[in-house]
Design a protein around this motif. Structure first.
Motif, mmCIF file in Angstrom:
data_model
loop_
_atom_site.group_PDB
_atom_site.id
_atom_site.type_symbol
_atom_site.label_atom_id
_atom_site.label_comp_id
_atom_site.label_asym_id
_atom_site.label_seq_id
_atom_site.Cartn_x
_atom_site.Cartn_y
_atom_site.Cartn_z
ATOM 1 N N GLY A 141 -0.078 -5.006 -18.332
ATOM 2 C CA GLY A 141 1.006 -4.122 -17.938
ATOM 3 C C GLY A 141 0.773 -3.453 -16.608
ATOM 4 O O GLY A 141 1.505 -2.523 -16.239
ATOM 5 N N GLY A 142 -0.206 -3.918 -15.865
ATOM 6 C CA GLY A 142 -0.513 -3.344 -14.556
ATOM 7 C C GLY A 142 -0.199 -4.306 -13.444
ATOM 8 O O GLY A 142 0.674 -5.170 -13.563
ATOM 9 N N SER A 143 -0.952 -4.184 -12.340
ATOM 10 C CA SER A 143 -0.702 -5.052 -11.197
ATOM 11 C C SER A 143 -1.958 -5.137 -10.343
ATOM 12 O O SER A 143 -2.888 -4.327 -10.475
ATOM 13 C CB SER A 143 0.467 -4.534 -10.356
ATOM 14 N N LEU A 144 -1.969 -6.126 -9.446
ATOM 15 C CA LEU A 144 -3.055 -6.308 -8.492
ATOM 16 C C LEU A 144 -2.437 -6.609 -7.137
ATOM 17 O O LEU A 144 -1.643 -7.543 -7.003
ATOM 18 C CB LEU A 144 -3.976 -7.456 -8.928
ATOM 19 N N THR A 145 -2.772 -5.798 -6.140
ATOM 20 C CA THR A 145 -2.197 -5.969 -4.805
ATOM 21 C C THR A 145 -3.303 -5.999 -3.758
ATOM 22 O O THR A 145 -4.430 -5.544 -3.999
ATOM 23 C CB THR A 145 -1.214 -4.833 -4.477
ATOM 24 N N LEU A 146 -2.948 -6.533 -2.580
ATOM 25 C CA LEU A 146 -3.880 -6.645 -1.461
ATOM 26 C C LEU A 146 -3.308 -5.907 -0.254
ATOM 27 O O LEU A 146 -2.124 -6.003 0.028
ATOM 28 C CB LEU A 146 -4.098 -8.120 -1.127
ATOM 29 N N LEU A 193 -8.877 -15.144 -7.859
ATOM 30 C CA LEU A 193 -7.833 -14.151 -7.613
ATOM 31 C C LEU A 193 -6.594 -14.414 -8.451
ATOM 32 O O LEU A 193 -5.917 -13.474 -8.878
ATOM 33 C CB LEU A 193 -7.469 -14.139 -6.125
ATOM 34 N N SER A 194 -6.286 -15.684 -8.687
ATOM 35 C CA SER A 194 -5.143 -16.012 -9.535
ATOM 36 C C SER A 194 -5.368 -15.517 -10.957
ATOM 37 O O SER A 194 -4.469 -14.927 -11.585
ATOM 38 C CB SER A 194 -4.911 -17.527 -9.528
ATOM 39 N N ILE A 195 -6.570 -15.715 -11.481
ATOM 40 C CA ILE A 195 -6.915 -15.231 -12.823
ATOM 41 C C ILE A 195 -6.888 -13.706 -12.855
ATOM 42 O O ILE A 195 -6.382 -13.095 -13.802
ATOM 43 C CB ILE A 195 -8.293 -15.773 -13.240
ATOM 44 N N ALA A 196 -7.425 -13.068 -11.816
ATOM 45 C CA ALA A 196 -7.464 -11.604 -11.772
ATOM 46 C C ALA A 196 -6.052 -11.017 -11.799
ATOM 47 O O ALA A 196 -5.789 -10.039 -12.509
ATOM 48 C CB ALA A 196 -8.210 -11.150 -10.520
ATOM 49 N N GLU A 213 -7.801 0.228 8.480
ATOM 50 C CA GLU A 213 -8.486 0.167 9.777
ATOM 51 C C GLU A 213 -9.971 -0.101 9.622
ATOM 52 O O GLU A 213 -10.545 -0.933 10.331
ATOM 53 C CB GLU A 213 -8.249 1.482 10.527
ATOM 54 N N GLU A 214 -10.639 0.583 8.698
ATOM 55 C CA GLU A 214 -12.089 0.438 8.526
ATOM 56 C C GLU A 214 -12.441 -0.572 7.451
ATOM 57 O O GLU A 214 -13.548 -1.092 7.424
ATOM 58 C CB GLU A 214 -12.717 1.782 8.187
ATOM 59 N N GLU A 215 -11.509 -0.841 6.544
ATOM 60 C CA GLU A 215 -11.751 -1.797 5.463
ATOM 61 C C GLU A 215 -10.673 -2.878 5.537
ATOM 62 O O GLU A 215 -9.517 -2.644 5.204
ATOM 63 C CB GLU A 215 -11.708 -1.089 4.103
ATOM 64 N N LEU A 216 -11.068 -4.065 5.958
ATOM 65 C CA LEU A 216 -10.094 -5.133 6.185
ATOM 66 C C LEU A 216 -9.533 -5.700 4.893
ATOM 67 O O LEU A 216 -8.443 -6.263 4.889
ATOM 68 C CB LEU A 216 -10.737 -6.252 7.012
ATOM 69 N N THR A 217 -10.276 -5.577 3.804
ATOM 70 C CA THR A 217 -9.815 -6.098 2.517
ATOM 71 C C THR A 217 -9.864 -4.985 1.480
ATOM 72 O O THR A 217 -10.939 -4.454 1.186
ATOM 73 C CB THR A 217 -10.691 -7.276 2.053
ATOM 74 N N VAL A 218 -8.690 -4.641 0.930
ATOM 75 C CA VAL A 218 -8.603 -3.611 -0.107
ATOM 76 C C VAL A 218 -7.741 -4.160 -1.245
ATOM 77 O O VAL A 218 -6.530 -4.336 -1.094
ATOM 78 C CB VAL A 218 -7.990 -2.292 0.421
ATOM 79 N N PHE A 219 -8.402 -4.454 -2.380
ATOM 80 C CA PHE A 219 -7.679 -4.852 -3.586
ATOM 81 C C PHE A 219 -7.467 -3.610 -4.452
ATOM 82 O O PHE A 219 -8.409 -2.844 -4.690
ATOM 83 C CB PHE A 219 -8.463 -5.903 -4.378
ATOM 84 N N THR A 220 -6.214 -3.439 -4.941
ATOM 85 C CA THR A 220 -5.900 -2.277 -5.773
ATOM 86 C C THR A 220 -5.420 -2.746 -7.149
ATOM 87 O O THR A 220 -4.422 -3.475 -7.252
ATOM 88 C CB THR A 220 -4.801 -1.414 -5.107
ATOM 89 N N ILE A 221 -6.168 -2.319 -8.183
ATOM 90 C CA ILE A 221 -5.782 -2.614 -9.568
ATOM 91 C C ILE A 221 -5.069 -1.378 -10.111
ATOM 92 O O ILE A 221 -5.574 -0.258 -10.010
ATOM 93 C CB ILE A 221 -7.030 -2.919 -10.437
ATOM 94 N N ARG A 222 -3.882 -1.580 -10.671
ATOM 95 C CA ARG A 222 -3.141 -0.490 -11.320
ATOM 96 C C ARG A 222 -3.083 -0.738 -12.824
ATOM 97 O O ARG A 222 -2.631 -1.797 -13.270
ATOM 98 C CB ARG A 222 -1.727 -0.382 -10.751
#
Length: 472
Positions: A451-456, A440-443, A460-469
């Motif tokens: 020039g983007g970002s990665l957030t967590l 995750l640190s590398i990602a 409710e139905e999905e406990l883990t959602v990673f979003t790449i911008r």
């Protein structure tokens, strides 16, 4: 505390100094005026005081032009020993009123002007007045013996009026002007010195390592800009120092964690290898088991070293980023296809949602693939079989969102603040799950490099959602 004179704030220094100079000139003008009035008050009137034996006697010839010896003034003049002479246009004596005491019967211009100077060595006091319409007469000349009248005369008129010496007044004026210049210089110097002292104190604090120092100035525009630049510089230095401190701390923790993660598998490899060397694994089944342990641990060490090198490469100043505007949808399908074997093997339910139309974004293909692979690998490593895995592309106005979500066990909330730090895993106890804790640190670093970002986040139905911008 703010300066009580607020009008100088946000005003150009040139304007302030110009106004100060005008104020100085006004004060100088008032000073000169004051000295002039003082001198005027200090003047004596000795030159206008004539001491007469008869205070009612007039010494001006004009006072006798109408009487010509037949009035009370003429009578007092004659009684005092004086007389009147009537002169024609040629300055010849045509008539004498009273007892003439000299033998002069005609005057030239020079002798008449010389007599009218009324010097102290003259025997008679002179005064002349013009006569109008009296035959051939043109002038009326008055003469009085100097014993009757006392006149104070000095060619240096101003000096004769003063009660003090000229040096006294020169000294007084010079002293007042010097004092005014000193006050003006002190005022201007203080105006400039005060903000400079604040700036100097701030710089001294910064040199001593107090990077939280900020200054506040109440001065002209130029000093305010310097103060703003100083505060901006202090912000940058403080942030850089804090980041450096965190980086040093992170580096120390990284080395400790790396040593720990390398020591554990290497110790296992050494132990199983030593057992084989010592002949403790005599039966083929145990030998195979030991060799499988050695192989799996060596793979773990290799993966850890590769991830570590990749993480260090991202922080290297020599790292070259190759971003270009590419079609993202097909590229994402290829990345997911490469991992589909592992997805099937883990019995995951894959939902790939990519728009039919082309979706363009600006990114580095290699870094983007690394981010997606790390997130999918992370989901496969920490979730049980049967977990639903969703990969969705969401185009927006200025960027493209790629969501990689699952409905697995989720990540504890207390780890969210550090989940993207090196060697942090979803299992807080750092169990031997096979992960390196660097994915995750590398990602995140790869996403930010593009020039983007990665957030967590969690839903409710999905406990883990990673979003790449990724920017378009």
């Amino acid at each position: 505390m703010k300066h009580p004179w607020k009008s100088r704030d946000n005003r150009p220094l040139q304007t302030s100094l110009t106004l100060d100079f005008l104020l100085f000139n006004c004060m100088l003008l008032l000073l000169v005026l004051g000295v002039y009035l003082f001198i005027q008050k200090d003047i004596t009137h000795m030159i206008l005081d004539r001491q007469l034996t008869d205070p009612n006697l007039s010494v001006e010839a004009g006072e006798y032009s109408e009487e010509l010896g037949e009035g009370p003034q003429s009578t007092r003049l004659l009684q005092s020993g004086g007389w009147l002479e009537v002169l024609n246009s040629g300055k010849e004596v045509v008539r004498v009123i009273g007892g003439k005491r000299d033998e002069i019967r005609a005057y030239d211009e020079d002798s008449l002007y010389l007599g009218l100077e009324n010097r102290t060595d003259q025997p008679y006091y002179y005064s002349i007045a013009k006569l109008e319409g009296d035959g051939g007469a043109a002038w009326l000349l008055l003469k009085i013996p100097r014993s009757v009248i006392k006149v104070s005369i000095n060619n240096e008129m101003l000096v004769s009026y003063l009660n003090h010496s000229v040096f006294f007044y020169v000294f007084l004026v010079s002293g007042l002007i010097l004092m005014l210049i000193f006050v003006y210089s002190y005022w201007v110097t203080r105006r400039i010195k005060k903000p400079l002292r604040v700036l100097n104190l701030g710089l001294k604090q910064m040199i001593e390592g107090h990077y939280s120092t900020r200054i506040k100035l109440y001065a002209e525009t130029e000093f305010l800009r310097i103060g703003e630049s100083f505060n901006y510089m202090a912000d940058v230095i403080e942030k850089a120092t804090e980041e450096k401190r965190r980086a040093e701390k992170s580096k120390q923790r990284l080395m400790v964690d790396l040593s720990h993660d390398l020591k554990t598998p290497i110790t296992s490899i050494q132990g199983f290898a030593q057992a084989l060397i010592e002949g403790r694994g005599t039966d083929p089944e145990r030998q195979t088991k030991y060799l499988n342990y050695i192989y799996s641990k060596s793979v773990q060490v290799t993966k850890l070293i590769q991830h570590m090198l990749e993480l260090l490469k991202l922080d290297s100043p020599d790292f070259i980023l190759r971003t270009e505007r590419l079609e993202l949808g097909d590229h994402l399908r290829e990345i997911v296809a490469d991992t589909y074997g592992e997805i099937e093997q883990k019995d995951f339910q894959l939902q790939l949602q990519v728009p039919e139309e082309e979706v363009y974004a600006r990114y580095d293909p290699e870094l983007f693939a690394s981010v997606v692979n790390n997130l999918i690998s992370n989901a496969l490593s920490y979730n049980p079989p049967g977990t639903s895995l969703r990969v969705t592309v969401i185009p927006e106005d200025t960027e493209v969102l790629i969501e990689i979500a699952d409905n697995g066990i989720g990540i504890p909330k207390e780890l969210w603040s550090t989940i993207f730090d090196p060697f942090v895993r979803g299992d807080e106890a750092r169990t031997a799950s096979g992960g390196t804790g660097l994915g995750l640190s590398i990602a995140k670093k790869n996403a930010e490099k593009m020039g983007g970002s990665l957030t967590l986040e969690s839903r409710e139905e999905e406990l883990t959602v990673f979003t790449i911008r990724v920017p378009k």
